[in-house]
Design a protein around this motif. Structure first.
Motif, mmCIF file in Angstrom:
data_model
loop_
_atom_site.group_PDB
_atom_site.id
_atom_site.type_symbol
_atom_site.label_atom_id
_atom_site.label_comp_id
_atom_site.label_asym_id
_atom_site.label_seq_id
_atom_site.Cartn_x
_atom_site.Cartn_y
_atom_site.Cartn_z
ATOM 1 N N ALA A 23 -11.404 17.028 -11.036
ATOM 2 C CA ALA A 23 -11.380 16.481 -12.182
ATOM 3 C C ALA A 23 -10.810 15.106 -12.256
ATOM 4 O O ALA A 23 -11.302 14.119 -12.907
ATOM 5 C CB ALA A 23 -10.105 17.160 -13.206
ATOM 6 N N GLU A 24 -10.387 14.576 -11.058
ATOM 7 C CA GLU A 24 -10.146 13.319 -10.615
ATOM 8 C C GLU A 24 -11.220 12.446 -10.631
ATOM 9 O O GLU A 24 -11.089 11.163 -11.032
ATOM 10 C CB GLU A 24 -9.103 13.053 -9.409
ATOM 11 C CG GLU A 24 -8.967 11.968 -9.184
ATOM 12 C CD GLU A 24 -7.669 11.271 -9.532
ATOM 13 O OE1 GLU A 24 -6.676 11.920 -9.888
ATOM 14 O OE2 GLU A 24 -7.834 9.913 -9.560
ATOM 15 N N VAL A 25 -12.342 12.982 -10.243
ATOM 16 C CA VAL A 25 -13.809 12.188 -10.125
ATOM 17 C C VAL A 25 -14.897 12.566 -10.785
ATOM 18 O O VAL A 25 -15.719 11.745 -11.201
ATOM 19 C CB VAL A 25 -14.014 12.262 -8.558
ATOM 20 C CG1 VAL A 25 -12.958 11.419 -7.748
ATOM 21 C CG2 VAL A 25 -14.416 13.509 -8.065
ATOM 22 N N ASP A 26 -14.812 13.895 -11.382
ATOM 23 C CA ASP A 26 -16.008 14.157 -12.101
ATOM 24 C C ASP A 26 -15.512 14.318 -13.574
ATOM 25 O O ASP A 26 -14.644 15.422 -13.920
ATOM 26 C CB ASP A 26 -16.225 15.658 -11.550
ATOM 27 C CG ASP A 26 -17.521 16.088 -12.330
ATOM 28 O OD1 ASP A 26 -17.973 15.651 -13.032
ATOM 29 O OD2 ASP A 26 -17.944 17.318 -11.845
ATOM 30 N N ASP A 27 -15.939 13.556 -14.569
ATOM 31 C CA ASP A 27 -15.648 13.452 -15.840
ATOM 32 C C ASP A 27 -16.268 14.523 -16.738
ATOM 33 O O ASP A 27 -15.765 14.972 -17.693
ATOM 34 C CB ASP A 27 -16.127 12.300 -16.661
ATOM 35 C CG ASP A 27 -14.655 11.396 -16.398
ATOM 36 O OD1 ASP A 27 -13.751 11.628 -16.465
ATOM 37 O OD2 ASP A 27 -15.211 10.139 -15.785
ATOM 38 N N SER A 28 -17.310 15.219 -16.013
ATOM 39 C CA SER A 28 -17.880 16.447 -16.778
ATOM 40 C C SER A 28 -17.043 17.794 -16.380
ATOM 41 O O SER A 28 -17.289 18.921 -17.259
ATOM 42 C CB SER A 28 -19.331 16.670 -16.226
ATOM 43 O OG SER A 28 -19.390 16.877 -15.044
ATOM 44 N N PHE A 29 -16.184 17.527 -15.626
ATOM 45 C CA PHE A 29 -15.420 18.841 -15.148
ATOM 46 C C PHE A 29 -14.034 18.967 -16.064
ATOM 47 O O PHE A 29 -13.189 17.905 -15.810
ATOM 48 C CB PHE A 29 -14.904 18.794 -13.673
ATOM 49 C CG PHE A 29 -14.307 20.057 -13.222
ATOM 50 C CD1 PHE A 29 -14.938 21.164 -13.350
ATOM 51 C CD2 PHE A 29 -12.786 20.138 -12.953
ATOM 52 C CE1 PHE A 29 -14.457 22.436 -13.195
ATOM 53 C CE2 PHE A 29 -12.325 21.320 -12.534
ATOM 54 C CZ PHE A 29 -13.094 22.254 -12.376
ATOM 55 N N PRO A 30 -13.925 19.932 -16.812
ATOM 56 C CA PRO A 30 -12.451 19.915 -17.552
ATOM 57 C C PRO A 30 -11.451 20.198 -17.080
ATOM 58 O O PRO A 30 -10.355 19.999 -17.787
ATOM 59 C CB PRO A 30 -13.020 21.085 -18.850
ATOM 60 C CG PRO A 30 -13.900 21.923 -18.069
ATOM 61 C CD PRO A 30 -14.866 20.957 -17.209
ATOM 62 N N GLY A 31 -11.276 20.678 -15.935
ATOM 63 C CA GLY A 31 -10.021 20.952 -15.178
ATOM 64 C C GLY A 31 -9.681 22.355 -15.068
ATOM 65 O O GLY A 31 -10.127 23.051 -15.903
ATOM 66 N N PRO A 32 -8.565 22.682 -14.396
ATOM 67 C CA PRO A 32 -8.058 24.061 -14.109
ATOM 68 C C PRO A 32 -7.422 24.624 -15.267
ATOM 69 O O PRO A 32 -7.664 25.870 -15.567
ATOM 70 C CB PRO A 32 -7.124 23.875 -13.058
ATOM 71 C CG PRO A 32 -6.957 22.700 -12.866
ATOM 72 C CD PRO A 32 -7.981 21.677 -13.355
ATOM 73 N N LYS A 33 -6.816 23.928 -16.136
ATOM 74 C CA LYS A 33 -6.190 24.266 -17.243
ATOM 75 C C LYS A 33 -7.145 25.267 -18.276
ATOM 76 O O LYS A 33 -6.850 26.054 -18.633
ATOM 77 C CB LYS A 33 -5.294 23.330 -18.060
ATOM 78 C CG LYS A 33 -4.727 23.953 -19.363
ATOM 79 C CD LYS A 33 -3.598 22.957 -19.890
ATOM 80 C CE LYS A 33 -3.763 21.499 -20.349
ATOM 81 N NZ LYS A 33 -4.798 21.597 -21.760
ATOM 82 N N PHE A 34 -8.054 24.400 -18.420
ATOM 83 C CA PHE A 34 -9.359 24.976 -19.098
ATOM 84 C C PHE A 34 -10.099 26.087 -18.477
ATOM 85 O O PHE A 34 -10.174 27.222 -19.024
ATOM 86 C CB PHE A 34 -10.330 23.921 -19.602
ATOM 87 C CG PHE A 34 -11.614 24.358 -20.254
ATOM 88 C CD1 PHE A 34 -11.460 24.844 -21.700
ATOM 89 C CD2 PHE A 34 -12.530 24.877 -19.485
ATOM 90 C CE1 PHE A 34 -12.769 25.286 -22.338
ATOM 91 C CE2 PHE A 34 -13.851 25.340 -20.075
ATOM 92 C CZ PHE A 34 -13.912 25.664 -21.564
ATOM 93 N N GLN A 35 -10.394 25.909 -17.373
ATOM 94 C CA GLN A 35 -11.018 27.013 -16.497
ATOM 95 C C GLN A 35 -10.170 28.212 -16.360
ATOM 96 O O GLN A 35 -10.965 29.233 -16.667
ATOM 97 C CB GLN A 35 -11.364 26.421 -15.303
ATOM 98 C CG GLN A 35 -12.327 25.340 -14.770
ATOM 99 C CD GLN A 35 -13.405 25.652 -15.387
ATOM 100 O OE1 GLN A 35 -13.861 26.628 -15.411
ATOM 101 N NE2 GLN A 35 -14.343 24.440 -15.671
ATOM 102 N N GLY A 36 -9.095 28.187 -16.476
ATOM 103 C CA GLY A 36 -8.150 29.105 -16.253
ATOM 104 C C GLY A 36 -7.689 29.581 -17.552
ATOM 105 O O GLY A 36 -8.335 30.483 -18.225
ATOM 106 N N PRO A 37 -6.566 29.536 -18.043
ATOM 107 C CA PRO A 37 -5.731 29.996 -19.140
ATOM 108 C C PRO A 37 -6.445 29.825 -20.374
ATOM 109 O O PRO A 37 -6.528 30.925 -21.236
ATOM 110 C CB PRO A 37 -4.351 29.343 -19.136
ATOM 111 C CG PRO A 37 -4.298 28.274 -18.141
ATOM 112 C CD PRO A 37 -5.446 28.642 -17.184
#
Ligand SMILES: Cc1cc2nc3c(=O)[nH]c(=O)nc-3n(C[C@H](O)[C@H](O)[C@H](O)COP(=O)(O)OP(=O)(O)OC[C@H]3O[C@@H](n4cnc5c(N)ncnc54)[C@H](O)[C@@H]3O)c2cc1C
Ligand code: SF4
Ligand code: SF4
Lengths: 413, 445
Positions: A23-37
């Motif tokens: 998430a720090e470098v890839d703005d298309s990636f919404p990050g673990p909070k979205f992916q997970g919970p």
């Protein structure tokens, strides 16, 4: 598997997001909070599809360690990715085929290592690399790891198996594919160090730990591998062996991912009796005293720039090498910081991820260059590739350093 | 066999870090074990010692709903606190020495050590918060300073409404003019981009425009663009407050650059988690621990322990951590329990009672659960004071007043007797008790 209850313990503090190297470098990636919970909460309202951004996650598992509320993030990612690949990813897509190949590296390596020189020549050919990139989406920027002239298993066989016998000190070595086909010297170092400490070693039947398969959502492949490993290692445990692995992603898979994803008989027993190779020695042997007697300068042991792999961090093992080698005189082991190396197994091999992978690794490269040592050290074979790729340094495994200090010298252990 | 050291500290928050440092400075080999990444990474970065008088002082008189005005001197009246207050238990000089240890460990990262008086720091909610130590990056924002202030919030970072904060500060009667405004953070980031992402963009001073896109390398940098966007709002302001995300380790460089561009000192306003000042503090304290030779294991909880009976009571031989199913023993002469309170998971509660989670040490509490809490968020809740009750060497005592274990000490949130939220003393209690627990552990190890 119902992971929704885990989603409820998330209180949205976003610690996981701030720890995610992708998430720090890839703005298309919404990050673990979205992916997970968040994704798992959405799934409560049936027939929601898995968001395809799940394929952006590198499975570094750093989010797990960051969550103060024990949300099983990587288990959620692994499960979602498996569902995505099974139900939504076209099986004839270039991505699926490429990922399947990367995930099953061991099978290819098994073939390639039958004719190591030829394979090395072919894989090192830039034309082949370009074809790989164009056709398969495997980056041409990286050099394929070379195959050893002889695999570890065949060395072990020819040597006649264990040289030390013991009733009460017995380990079953899980070498994984990489130490078998490529970095055979790491596996040999393990054998020599453990035998020096009086261990009887068993090299049991085994398949890939499954790490690259989890990361690519190939859960069926992983399940097949895991079934073989659990049975074979379970047998060894019953016969009084503890399992040790020299690769921290392998120990991570056996200890955490198997129990989270599979329920073969004996999965829990294998998890509870598996250790990282250095960890196991530190628990059971006095390594510090003999090490303190050695002067590294007498044995040409260089200074090191050490990187702790994310999967060792996840097992709480990120400090053990640095802390141990403090006791070795004449060696400076500098921790190059807590950033991710960026390669995350197969992630950095993907053509579309290569740039991100190098951007994530930038901090580590910089710290390596600032460190005293001009040799790298890490437990993870792919981190090792990345370290070498980014700096040109040679990279050792802590076991090789122990071997140089304790086995190649006349220290009484 | 086991992993061996002189002192094992359980818990990687402020109390655990302080105890470990304190013991290591006495010459002990310390192993610090923490279940998770340090809680400091979420903390605001402010080190409160005592912001308000003991809310319990007039328990029998008129019930106050909230405590009266902030304390000027956190040390004043410590001797009048209830006997079981951690500041009394740890001894008269513990807070002062704890703060001194802290000052020494963090060096130039912090301010406030020059005086015994509390500073008042403006928060994102528009309060003037009394605190004993504050990050250097927040220094120009103290409320005693009379220069007019501009507060700037970012559209994406929604937990800081700068205009509202400015209004509240004005209403609270601060001795300066303050206005607030909201701008967009320069560059194209996801609306929910992590604060660390933005902090790193400022630190690296990336060129605005996407990092990979066509505009790469063209145009102005993040800091230049940020200053450009703030400048029209400056008005008469002589200092500018931004949410605490002005870079990671290189915050001073970012601040100096922005201050120069705006011709006014720029400061950080402490935010909720995840918090860059908290991350910087954790990094600095752990570097100090590393330098002091402390061994550390993070990511695995202590789940069990083994003890033997001795002449002076039970003795802990080793604690067991759970590493994904494998049980790893850590042996030591002395142990320090710094696992935090109900939030940090050092205390556990079920329907019947609250208990200390690792060793099941005695936690005094009313028999009737109904008496745990009172109506109203700021009321005097009994549970806010829950925790173990130690002797002067910080050893938790059982119901009879005898040490639970001869070689176990406690520090920080797991220690009862103070309502640290109402008193605003959380960090001070951790520093004072951590210092004593670590020192006494090292003396006996
Ligand atoms: C969001 C937030 C904001 C804060 N803001 C302020 C502020 O503005 N001012 C101020 O003065 N203080 C503040 N604090 C409080 C301060 O940072 C400390 O939390 C407080 O001093 C208590 O510290 P502690 O070390 O006792 O407990 P905690 O900080 O709760 O740490 C407990 C530690 O123990 C570990 N642990 C728990 N159980 C186990 C186990 N079984 N095995 C191993 N490890 C275990 C946890 O993982 C954790 O690392 C804040 C804290 C938080 C979380
Ligand atoms: S596993 Fe790594 S890449 Fe994936 S979401 Fe978690 S932190 Fe990000
Ligand atoms: S760290 Fe855990 S609790 Fe916080 S947002 Fe992520 S999943 Fe939720």
């Amino acid at each position: 598997m119902d992971l929704r209850p885990g989603a409820d313990s998330c209180y949205k503090c976003t610690s996981c997001d701030t720890s995610c190297p992708v998430a720090e470098v890839d703005d298309s990636f919404p990050g673990p909070k979205f992916q997970g919970p968040e994704q798992w909460r959405l799934k409560r309202k049936e027939d929601t599809e898995i968001d395809d951004s799940i394929t952006g996650c590198s499975n570094c598992m750093r989010c797990d360690g960051a969550c103060p509320s024990d949300v099983p993030l990587s288990q959620m990612h692994n499960t979602a990715r498996g569902e995505y690949v099974e139900n939504q990813q076209p099986k004839l897509s270039r991505e699926y085929i490429r990922n399947r190949i990367l995930a099953n590296y061991g099978t290819l390596a098994g073939l390639g290592s039958k004719v190591p020189r030829l394979t090395n020549a072919i894989m090192g050919n830039s034309l082949v690399q370009n074809v790989n990139e164009k056709l398969l989406g495997i980056t041409a920027e990286r050099d394929f790891p070379e195959f050893a002239d002889r695999t570890f298993r065949s060395w072990w066989k020819q040597r006649g198996g264990p040289m030390v016998e013991s009733e009460d000190k017995r380990i079953a070595y899980f070498h994984g594919d990489y130490a078998n086909y490529n970095t055979v010297e790491v596996a040999k170092a393990l054998v020599r160090v453990y035998e020096a400490f009086g261990y009887e070693i068993l090299v049991p039947d085994q398949r890939c730990s499954g790490t690259p398969m989890f990361a690519n959502g190939m859960l069926d492949d992983a399940r097949r591998s895991a079934a073989v490993n659990v049975e074979s290692l379970g047998d060894a445990i019953e016969r009084g062996y503890d399992v040790v692995a020299s690769c921290t992603s392998c120990s991570m898979a056996l200890r955490q991912e198997y129990p989270e994803l599979f329920d073969f008989e004996g999965t829990e027993t294998v998890a509870a009796n598996t250790y990282d190779a250095l960890e196991y020695l530190l628990i059971n042997e006095n390594v510090i005293d003999p090490l303190s007697e050695v002067d590294a300068d007498d044995h040409d042991i260089p200074d090191f720039a050490y990187h702790a792999p994310c999967h060792s961090r996840n097992q709480g093992l990120d400090r053990q090498a640095v802390e141990l080698f403090r006791h070795l005189d004449g060696v400076d082991v500098a921790d190059v910081g807590d950033s991710c190396s960026g390669i995350s197994g197969t992630y950095g091999w993907k053509e579309e991820k290569y740039e991100y992978s190098m951007e994530i690794g930038e901090e580590m490269f910089e710290h390596m260059e600032h460190a005293e040592g001009q040799t790298g050290m890490t437990e993870c074979p792919t981190c090792s590739m990345q370290m070498e790729h980014g700096t040109g340094y040679e990279i050792d495994h802590p076991l090789q350093v122990l071997e140089a200090a304790l086995v190649d010298t006349d220290v009484e252990v | 066999m086991a992993i061996e050291s002189d002192v094992v500290v359980i818990g990687g928050g402020l109390a655990g870090a302080t105890a470990a440092l304190s013991a290591a400075r006495e010459g002990a080999h310390v192993h610090l074990i923490s279940a998770n990444e340090s809680t400091l990474r979420q903390a605001s970065g402010l080190i409160d010692a005592r912001g308000y008088p003991d809310p319990d002082a007039d328990l029998d008189g008129d019930r106050r709903v909230s405590a009266p005005g902030p304390l000027v001197d956190p040390f004043a009246g410590i001797e009048d606190l209830p006997e079981n207050h951690p500041y009394r238990v740890a001894g008269a000089d513990a807070l002062r020495e704890g703060l001194a240890l802290f000052d020494d460990a963090v060096g130039d990262l912090y301010r406030g050590g020059h005086t015994d008086r509390n500073a008042l720091v403006a928060t994102t909610s528009g309060r003037a918060k009394p605190t004993a130590r504050y990050p250097r990056s927040m220094a120009p924002g103290v409320v005693s300073d009379e220069r007019p202030m501009l507060l700037v919030g970012f559209e994406a970072a929604t937990d800081f409404d700068a205009s509202l904060a400015a209004e509240r500060l004005s209403a609270a009667g601060v001795p300066f003019d303050v206005v607030g405004t909201t701008i967009a953070f320069p560059g194209e980031y996801r609306a929910d981009a992590a604060v660390t992402r933005l902090a790193h963009a400022l630190e690296r001073d990336e060129c605005v425009g996407s990092a990979h896109g066509e505009n790469e390398g063209q145009g102005r940098t993040t800091r230049q663009r940020l200053a450009d966007r703030i400048r029209p709002h400056l008005g008469d302001a002589e200092r500018v407050g931004l949410p605490a995300m002005l870079g990671d380790a290189r915050v001073e460089e970012v601040r100096a650059d922005l201050s120069e561009r705006l011709d006014a000192p720029v400061f950080e306003v402490p935010t909720g988690p995840p918090s860059l000042p908290g991350i910087r503090l954790a990094d600095r304290l752990f570097a100090a621990l590393d330098e002091a030779g402390v061994s550390m294991t993070t990511g695995m909880p202590v789940v069990d322990f083994e003890s033997t009976g001795g002449a002076d009571g039970d003795r802990i031989d080793r604690v067991i951590i759970d590493r994904n199913g494998a049980q790893i023993p850590y042996a030591a002469e002395q142990f320090v329990l710094a696992t935090g309170g109900l939030v940090g998971k050092g205390l556990d509660s079920d329907r019947e009672r609250a208990r200390e989670a690792v060793f099941d040490c005695y936690v005094p509490q009313p028999d009737d659960r109904m008496q745990w809490s009172k109506a109203g968020a700021f009321a005097d809740h009994a549970f806010a004071r829950f925790g173990v009750e130690p002797d002067g060497a910080m050893r938790p005592l059982d119901a009879e007043g005898v040490p639970e274990f001869e070689n176990l000490r406690a520090a920080g949130g797991v220690v009862g007797g103070a309502d640290v939220a109402r008193e605003q003393s959380a960090s001070g209690v951790s520093l004072a008790t951590g210092l004593v627990a670590g020192r006494t552990a090292a003396e006996e190890a």
